[in-house]
Design an enzyme around this catalytic site. Structure first.
Site, PDB file in Angstrom:
ATOM      1  N   LYS A  39      29.218 -46.297  57.821  1.00 28.35           N
ATOM      2  CA  LYS A  39      28.774 -46.881  59.090  1.00 28.35           C
ATOM      3  C   LYS A  39      27.316 -47.306  58.948  1.00 28.35           C
ATOM      4  CE  LYS A  39      30.064 -42.958  60.688  1.00 28.35           C
ATOM      5  NZ  LYS A  39      30.344 -41.757  61.513  1.00 28.35           N
ATOM      6  N   THR A  65      23.660 -42.635  72.164  1.00 24.44           N
ATOM      7  CA  THR A  65      24.322 -42.635  70.857  1.00 24.44           C
ATOM      8  C   THR A  65      24.925 -41.270  70.511  1.00 24.44           C
ATOM      9  OG1 THR A  65      22.192 -42.115  69.876  1.00 24.44           O
ATOM     10  CG2 THR A  65      22.855 -44.430  69.877  1.00 24.44           C
ATOM     11  N   GLY A 118      27.406 -38.694  70.012  1.00 25.96           N
ATOM     12  CA  GLY A 118      28.873 -38.632  69.979  1.00 25.96           C
ATOM     13  C   GLY A 118      29.544 -39.872  69.426  1.00 25.96           C
ATOM     14  N   THR A 119      28.776 -40.847  68.971  1.00 23.14           N
ATOM     15  CA  THR A 119      29.398 -42.083  68.456  1.00 23.14           C
ATOM     16  C   THR A 119      30.265 -41.796  67.213  1.00 23.14           C
ATOM     17  OG1 THR A 119      27.304 -42.531  67.351  1.00 23.14           O
ATOM     18  CG2 THR A 119      27.782 -43.826  69.298  1.00 23.14           C
ATOM     19  N   GLY A 120      29.752 -40.981  66.300  1.00 32.83           N
ATOM     20  CA  GLY A 120      30.490 -40.703  65.058  1.00 32.83           C
ATOM     21  C   GLY A 120      31.781 -39.949  65.337  1.00 32.83           C
ATOM     22  N   CYS A 121      31.689 -38.965  66.243  1.00 30.59           N
ATOM     23  CA  CYS A 121      32.880 -38.179  66.599  1.00 30.59           C
ATOM     24  C   CYS A 121      33.925 -39.088  67.238  1.00 30.59           C
ATOM     25  CB  CYS A 121      32.506 -37.077  67.594  1.00 30.59           C
ATOM     26  SG  CYS A 121      31.191 -35.997  67.019  1.00 30.59           S
TER      27      CYS A 121
END
Ligand code: PXL
Length: 276
Positions: free
Chosen positions: A177, A208, A210-213
């Site tokens: 990412k 931002t 929690g975006t990866g989760c």
């Protein structure tokens, strides 16, 4: 017949402030019409301004959460998030090898947005050696890809190189990412046959957390519905963009994204019809 409501499982940490970890995953699974199940690997103490600490689960308590679920349900999609210790990673890897669980989407969570190390150095090695070979896809951001490969990543060429190196550890595909890199959120998927770039407008925001989760849970949900990895990544990326756009500006730090933006039990409809 395909399941209308396939079961999805997240194996990840609990962020009690709701922005990241299993709470974000459950909202995401639900938004993607999956039946959400979850095993907690670590109880973290945090809010949007930072992580204060964590009480990690043991391999036994992680296993004892997962086994009854998979004995009862056919789990169609899985993601892993924060796996805090070498021992927990070894146990989770064993479950992937020895049970009917499908190959996971592995979000190699290392550090929180606010800079707190969520896993230790030994755990990173165990992740590389034990879990990545079993992954359907692994989804590092740039700092995580740097930690895994030891490279400095400053442009797309280096993202490609890092993806190749991570793929050599054994996952079927790698999604790096690039959100930390340029004006666009450009992500790069290397599945060994092809390298694809997925681009979305970068939204200037502090929302931002929690975006990866959310992204990895959305990919797992799409895979549970039987989509290809390419379709899953396309839809997941679009969903994260919307979850950022609809983020509530709550908290004094990095605001949480809102994977539940589309979920309402007739709430708006019922409130619209009420007299003022
Ligand atoms: O965003 C990474 C992450 C994953 N899982 C948990 C977290 C965080 C970041 O804070 O708390 C539980």
């Amino acid at each position: 017949m395909k399941d209308e409501l396939p079961v999805a499982l997240t194996i990840a940490g609990l962020d009690p402030s709701g922005g990241a970890g299993i709470i974000a995953d459950i909202k995401t699974f639900t938004a993607f019409s999956c039946f959400a199940t979850a095993a907690v690997t670590s109880l973290t103490f945090q809010n949007t301004t930072g992580v204060l600490g964590a009480a990690h689960q043991t391999p036994e308590t992680v296993r004892d959460q997962i086994l009854p679920v998979i004995e009862d349900f056919r789990v169609a999609g899985v993601k892993t998030g924060m796996l805090p210790t070498r021992e927990v990673i070894a146990e989770v890897a064993r479950l992937f090898r020895e049970t009917s669980l499908p190959a996971p989407v592995v979000d190699p969570v290392v550090r929180s947005t606010s800079g707190y190390d969520l896993i230790d150095e030994e755990a990173l090695e165990a992740l590389k050696i034990e879990l990545l070979p079993l992954a359907q896809v692994v989804t590092p951001n740039i700092p995580e890809a740097e930690r895994i490969t030891g490279l400095r990543i400053t442009d797309e060429e280096e993202m490609r190189r890092a993806a190749r190196i991570i793929r050599e550890l054994g996952p079927r595909a790698v999604l790096i990412k690039g959100g930390h890199l340029t004006d666009e959120a450009r992500d790069l998927l290397d599945d060994g046959k092809q390298v694809r770039v997925y681009s979305a407008p970068r939204i200037e925001t502090r929302a931002t957390h929690g975006t990866g989760c959310t992204l990895s849970a959305a990919i797992a949900a799409c895979l549970a519905h039987g989509l290809s990895l390419h379709e899953a990544v396309t839809r997941a990326k679009d969903f994260v963009t919307e979850a950022i756009r609809h983020a509530p500006l709550i908290g004094h730090g990095f605001h949480p994204v809102n994977p539940a933006y589309s979920i309402r039990y007739r709430w708006d409809e019922m409130n619209e019809s009420e007299p003022q």
